[in-house]
Write a protein that holds these residues in place. Structure first.
Motif, PDB file in Angstrom:
ATOM      1  N   VAL A   1      43.105  34.273  46.590  1.00  0.00           N
ATOM      2  CA  VAL A   1      44.192  35.780  46.325  1.00  0.00           C
ATOM      3  C   VAL A   1      45.663  35.369  45.635  1.00  0.00           C
ATOM      4  O   VAL A   1      45.374  36.412  45.099  1.00  0.00           O
ATOM      5  CB  VAL A   1      44.403  35.874  48.193  1.00  0.00           C
ATOM      6  N   ARG A   2      46.201  34.056  45.750  1.00  0.00           N
ATOM      7  CA  ARG A   2      47.185  34.683  45.234  1.00  0.00           C
ATOM      8  C   ARG A   2      46.620  34.105  43.451  1.00  0.00           C
ATOM      9  O   ARG A   2      47.511  35.147  43.008  1.00  0.00           O
ATOM     10  CB  ARG A   2      48.048  33.445  45.417  1.00  0.00           C
ATOM     11  N   ARG A   3      45.995  33.527  43.413  1.00  0.00           N
ATOM     12  CA  ARG A   3      45.735  33.525  41.586  1.00  0.00           C
ATOM     13  C   ARG A   3      45.103  34.419  40.982  1.00  0.00           C
ATOM     14  O   ARG A   3      45.711  34.890  40.092  1.00  0.00           O
ATOM     15  CB  ARG A   3      44.320  32.116  41.785  1.00  0.00           C
ATOM     16  N   TYR A   4      44.230  35.575  41.813  1.00  0.00           N
ATOM     17  CA  TYR A   4      43.526  37.050  40.881  1.00  0.00           C
ATOM     18  C   TYR A   4      45.164  37.509  40.976  1.00  0.00           C
ATOM     19  O   TYR A   4      44.311  38.763  40.716  1.00  0.00           O
ATOM     20  CB  TYR A   4      42.548  36.877  41.763  1.00  0.00           C
ATOM     21  N   ARG A   5      45.380  37.496  42.567  1.00  0.00           N
ATOM     22  CA  ARG A   5      46.921  38.722  42.563  1.00  0.00           C
ATOM     23  C   ARG A   5      47.667  38.608  41.439  1.00  0.00           C
ATOM     24  O   ARG A   5      48.297  39.659  40.009  1.00  0.00           O
ATOM     25  CB  ARG A   5      47.828  38.347  43.675  1.00  0.00           C
ATOM     26  N   ARG A   6      47.665  37.093  40.590  1.00  0.00           N
ATOM     27  CA  ARG A   6      48.687  36.766  39.689  1.00  0.00           C
ATOM     28  C   ARG A   6      48.102  37.788  37.989  1.00  0.00           C
ATOM     29  O   ARG A   6      48.933  37.485  37.398  1.00  0.00           O
ATOM     30  CB  ARG A   6      49.251  35.836  39.227  1.00  0.00           C
ATOM     31  N   LEU A   7      47.084  36.965  38.306  1.00  0.00           N
ATOM     32  CA  LEU A   7      46.306  37.778  37.105  1.00  0.00           C
ATOM     33  C   LEU A   7      46.411  38.487  37.036  1.00  0.00           C
ATOM     34  O   LEU A   7      46.434  39.393  35.755  1.00  0.00           O
ATOM     35  CB  LEU A   7      44.350  37.073  37.371  1.00  0.00           C
TER      36      LEU A   7
ATOM     37  N   ALA B   1      40.572  45.155  45.606  1.00  0.00           N
ATOM     38  CA  ALA B   1      41.991  45.667  45.201  1.00  0.00           C
ATOM     39  C   ALA B   1      42.217  44.493  44.147  1.00  0.00           C
ATOM     40  O   ALA B   1      42.345  44.849  42.765  1.00  0.00           O
ATOM     41  CB  ALA B   1      43.077  45.382  45.909  1.00  0.00           C
ATOM     42  N   LEU B   2      41.563  43.495  43.745  1.00  0.00           N
ATOM     43  CA  LEU B   2      41.810  42.098  42.862  1.00  0.00           C
ATOM     44  C   LEU B   2      41.131  42.499  42.180  1.00  0.00           C
ATOM     45  O   LEU B   2      40.859  41.456  41.004  1.00  0.00           O
ATOM     46  CB  LEU B   2      41.604  40.639  43.173  1.00  0.00           C
ATOM     47  N   GLY B   3      39.633  43.154  41.788  1.00  0.00           N
ATOM     48  CA  GLY B   3      38.610  43.225  40.558  1.00  0.00           C
ATOM     49  C   GLY B   3      37.570  42.445  41.195  1.00  0.00           C
ATOM     50  O   GLY B   3      37.576  42.211  39.793  1.00  0.00           O
ATOM     51  N   GLY B   4      37.099  42.351  42.284  1.00  0.00           N
ATOM     52  CA  GLY B   4      36.027  41.387  41.967  1.00  0.00           C
ATOM     53  C   GLY B   4      34.960  41.475  43.273  1.00  0.00           C
ATOM     54  O   GLY B   4      35.619  42.443  44.088  1.00  0.00           O
ATOM     55  N   HIS B   5      34.629  39.860  43.688  1.00  0.00           N
ATOM     56  CA  HIS B   5      33.905  40.245  44.357  1.00  0.00           C
ATOM     57  C   HIS B   5      34.001  38.925  45.616  1.00  0.00           C
ATOM     58  O   HIS B   5      34.204  38.064  45.757  1.00  0.00           O
ATOM     59  CB  HIS B   5      32.275  39.519  44.178  1.00  0.00           C
ATOM     60  N   PRO B   6      33.598  38.986  47.334  1.00  0.00           N
ATOM     61  CA  PRO B   6      34.545  38.717  48.260  1.00  0.00           C
ATOM     62  C   PRO B   6      34.045  37.693  47.532  1.00  0.00           C
ATOM     63  O   PRO B   6      34.906  36.537  47.934  1.00  0.00           O
ATOM     64  CB  PRO B   6      33.366  39.361  49.158  1.00  0.00           C
ATOM     65  N   ALA B   7      32.957  36.813  46.938  1.00  0.00           N
ATOM     66  CA  ALA B   7      32.969  35.972  46.628  1.00  0.00           C
ATOM     67  C   ALA B   7      33.705  34.774  45.838  1.00  0.00           C
ATOM     68  O   ALA B   7      33.537  33.562  46.458  1.00  0.00           O
ATOM     69  CB  ALA B   7      31.134  35.731  46.577  1.00  0.00           C
TER      70      ALA B   7
ATOM     71  N   VAL C   1      36.178  40.327  57.777  1.00  0.00           N
ATOM     72  CA  VAL C   1      35.387  40.450  56.865  1.00  0.00           C
ATOM     73  C   VAL C   1      35.437  41.324  55.721  1.00  0.00           C
ATOM     74  O   VAL C   1      35.442  41.296  54.195  1.00  0.00           O
ATOM     75  CB  VAL C   1      33.931  40.747  57.537  1.00  0.00           C
ATOM     76  N   ARG C   2      35.642  42.218  56.566  1.00  0.00           N
ATOM     77  CA  ARG C   2      36.737  43.995  56.173  1.00  0.00           C
ATOM     78  C   ARG C   2      37.504  44.126  55.359  1.00  0.00           C
ATOM     79  O   ARG C   2      37.777  44.458  53.669  1.00  0.00           O
ATOM     80  CB  ARG C   2      36.654  45.381  56.893  1.00  0.00           C
ATOM     81  N   ALA C   3      38.362  43.382  55.695  1.00  0.00           N
ATOM     82  CA  ALA C   3      39.900  42.386  54.709  1.00  0.00           C
ATOM     83  C   ALA C   3      39.399  42.073  53.648  1.00  0.00           C
ATOM     84  O   ALA C   3      40.173  42.158  52.471  1.00  0.00           O
ATOM     85  CB  ALA C   3      40.920  41.811  55.878  1.00  0.00           C
ATOM     86  N   LEU C   4      38.988  40.929  54.053  1.00  0.00           N
ATOM     87  CA  LEU C   4      37.866  40.297  52.737  1.00  0.00           C
ATOM     88  C   LEU C   4      37.775  40.959  51.339  1.00  0.00           C
ATOM     89  O   LEU C   4      37.754  40.994  50.075  1.00  0.00           O
ATOM     90  CB  LEU C   4      37.458  39.060  53.072  1.00  0.00           C
ATOM     91  N   GLY C   5      36.988  41.935  52.158  1.00  0.00           N
ATOM     92  CA  GLY C   5      36.349  43.183  51.045  1.00  0.00           C
ATOM     93  C   GLY C   5      37.452  43.570  50.341  1.00  0.00           C
ATOM     94  O   GLY C   5      37.875  43.836  49.299  1.00  0.00           O
TER      95      GLY C   5
END
Length: 71
Positions: free
Chosen positions: A11-17, A57-63, A48-52
């Motif tokens: 989460v931190r990595r993709y947020r910063r990216l 929001a980070l432009g990706g897929h939960p996986a 699971v809902r929060a993960l989605g």
């Protein structure tokens, strides 16, 4: 690494990216900033809902938030 810690790192990595602050991410996913902070530190287990919502929001897929990155 524990899966909750891995999620937090990602989460931190993709947020910063994306150039987002914790506050901006929290607003986008309708969560408290402190909750996002707890997630990034690996001290919260998101639903699971929060993960989605985070992944969207980070432009990706939960996986992607649960994958080990080779950085």
């Amino acid at each position: 690494m524990d899966v909750v810690q891995l999620l937090g790192v990602n989460v931190r990595r993709y947020r910063r990216l994306r150039g987002m602050t914790q506050e901006a991410l929290a607003l986008e996913v309708e969560m408290e900033r402190s909750y996002v902070s707890d997630l990034e530190r690996g001290t919260r287990n998101p639903s699971v809902r929060a993960l989605g919502r985070l992944a969207a929001a980070l432009g990706g897929h939960p996986a992607q938030l649960l994958e080990v990155c080779a950085d």
